[in-house]
Scaffold this motif. Sequence first.
Motif, PDB file in Angstrom:
ATOM      1  N   VAL A   1      11.492  38.200   1.902  1.00  0.00           N
ATOM      2  CA  VAL A   1      11.960  38.982   2.560  1.00  0.00           C
ATOM      3  C   VAL A   1      11.551  40.806   2.154  1.00  0.00           C
ATOM      4  O   VAL A   1      10.950  41.372   2.780  1.00  0.00           O
ATOM      5  N   ALA A   2      11.854  40.382   0.819  1.00  0.00           N
ATOM      6  CA  ALA A   2      11.245  41.547   0.534  1.00  0.00           C
ATOM      7  C   ALA A   2       9.676  42.038  -0.126  1.00  0.00           C
ATOM      8  O   ALA A   2       9.564  42.896   0.478  1.00  0.00           O
ATOM      9  N   SER A   3       9.157  40.423   0.064  1.00  0.00           N
ATOM     10  CA  SER A   3       8.203  40.984  -0.313  1.00  0.00           C
ATOM     11  C   SER A   3       7.207  41.046   1.145  1.00  0.00           C
ATOM     12  O   SER A   3       6.287  41.764   1.378  1.00  0.00           O
ATOM     13  N   LEU A   4       8.248  40.860   2.099  1.00  0.00           N
ATOM     14  CA  LEU A   4       7.547  40.984   3.610  1.00  0.00           C
ATOM     15  C   LEU A   4       8.083  42.003   3.774  1.00  0.00           C
ATOM     16  O   LEU A   4       6.294  42.832   4.935  1.00  0.00           O
ATOM     17  N   VAL A   5       8.879  43.095   3.851  1.00  0.00           N
ATOM     18  CA  VAL A   5       9.123  44.446   3.815  1.00  0.00           C
ATOM     19  C   VAL A   5       8.123  45.350   3.436  1.00  0.00           C
ATOM     20  O   VAL A   5       7.360  45.736   3.642  1.00  0.00           O
ATOM     21  N   THR A   6       7.542  44.716   1.988  1.00  0.00           N
ATOM     22  CA  THR A   6       6.929  45.454   1.514  1.00  0.00           C
ATOM     23  C   THR A   6       5.079  45.961   1.914  1.00  0.00           C
ATOM     24  O   THR A   6       4.575  47.112   2.280  1.00  0.00           O
ATOM     25  N   LYS A   7       5.250  44.366   2.707  1.00  0.00           N
ATOM     26  CA  LYS A   7       3.472  44.577   3.423  1.00  0.00           C
ATOM     27  C   LYS A   7       4.105  45.282   4.331  1.00  0.00           C
ATOM     28  O   LYS A   7       2.696  45.710   4.823  1.00  0.00           O
ATOM     29  N   VAL A   8       4.976  45.296   5.418  1.00  0.00           N
ATOM     30  CA  VAL A   8       4.895  44.963   6.682  1.00  0.00           C
ATOM     31  C   VAL A   8       5.003  46.843   6.968  1.00  0.00           C
ATOM     32  O   VAL A   8       5.247  47.622   7.921  1.00  0.00           O
ATOM     33  N   LYS A   9       6.661  47.586   5.944  1.00  0.00           N
ATOM     34  CA  LYS A   9       6.770  48.151   5.839  1.00  0.00           C
ATOM     35  C   LYS A   9       6.695  48.732   7.382  1.00  0.00           C
ATOM     36  O   LYS A   9       6.815  50.248   8.154  1.00  0.00           O
TER      37      LYS A   9
END
Length: 509
Positions: free
Chosen positions: A157-165
């Motif tokens: 989820v942390a990785s997802l959030v850094t991409k989606v912003k």
Amino acid sequence: MTTVKVLATGSANGKLNELFGGISKINAKYGPFDLLLCVGDLFADNLDEIDSLISGDVKVPITTYFMHGEHELPDIVKERVESNQGELCPNLFYLGQQGTITTTHGVKIAFVSGVMSAMVNDLPTQVDILLTHEWPKSITRFSSLTVPDGIRGSEFVASLVTKVKPRYHFAASEKISFQREPYQNTPSSNIVSDADDTQLQFGLPTWFVGLAEVGNSKSKWYYGFNLVPYVHLPPSNFIKPPENMTECPFSKSSTGQKRGFKEVQVDANETEGNFFWSTGESSEQANKRGRRNNKGSPPGDYVCNKCNLPGHWINECPSGRPRPPKSYTCKKCNLAGVSISHCSSFREIPFEDQVNLTDEVEKYKSALKKLFHSYGTGMVSFEISLYGRKNQHCHIQVVPVPLEHDSNKIREAFIEEASVNDLKLRPPLPSLPTNYFKVDFPDGTGLVHEINPQEQFDVQFGRKVLGKLLGSSHRINWRECELPEELERADAEKFKQAFEPYAPKFEGI
């Protein structure tokens, strides 16, 4: 400037009477709200409350979207949403396993249900809201707020959030209320730099909100806020950071890029509708069972065994179209054994028909241009060619645009949106590529973007640009423009009457 009132809640775990009863009171006191988002698990094994919901004994007072968290949907819910295009009962819609929707108000929502066991790389940037069941790992880093020990969070989820912003991120797995200070999305020593990001994506921070379980008397289980969707934001909003903004909490290690996360592909054609639903099984499980392993474009080294061409799956091969039975009679020409072909691109149309079809299309476009000019508008047309896509058909969309928006202004709007979405628009060459997006402006000029077979192209791109330009972002998704049948019939009759003086005449018609 359009403002939308949004309400989000944590896991209800089957307490549907308590949830929607509480929502009715909150809505009466602080609303009216336009949208309710239920994060985590809405259902449990309490079938009586589910039956009460489906029968209408439990009312859903606001348009509501729900996901699932640690537990799969009950079978009765799963069967109903899969057979009813995501709708469980009036005002209540299942989002699905993962994907994106845009509401009628222009709010763009990305979501991933369940516990993430693999990285998801196909969600877009510039979303207003991200919904996940799990918290992102390290979300409490750099926060001055006190939180209990033992917060886990997910690296995926942390990785997802850094991409989606996202502008807002809601999650429910930790079952406590946590309204973190907004954090910046600009590159720093703690975040992986992304060359594809733009200043627009960097310009807004993210607010993360963890939600407690419904009915928790000690920790807040709902969160309401006013939101101006991305598509309606004035430029000034992108340069005014909030006073309490912190540095991005996610480190390079928390993004997991060195771990080689398995990527899960999502078909853009399925995620950009009103709903996206699935059985919740992983892509790997589905592939082992021989189901849903042909969604999206095939890998670059895949070659169709029927026509020996890349770019489409074998069961989508245009050369293998079934012929109608001999008993079939075409209702258009009254000939037996003839079928009206459904072509995904102009190139699939038989060569002998292409010349006549091109001539006919141009005559209709010319007639429409004259009609629109009589009403003080110019004409913009655009088309998408995706060769061999079974769920895509060849068509041209035509939109009247007021003359105050001249071709240069419209062209600039397309170029600006293309740069945000990493698309490369160029003047058309005499020969078009196999897969493309093409737009034609009122002055007769145009632009083309060549679509890579592996590219997840946004089929709403043309509508998105014109929707923003004309201040009609709520009409970006064609599904959200549907009217009652009687109104559509009335509109069609009015258009028919207006078009009649300009309609092209063909021999024998």
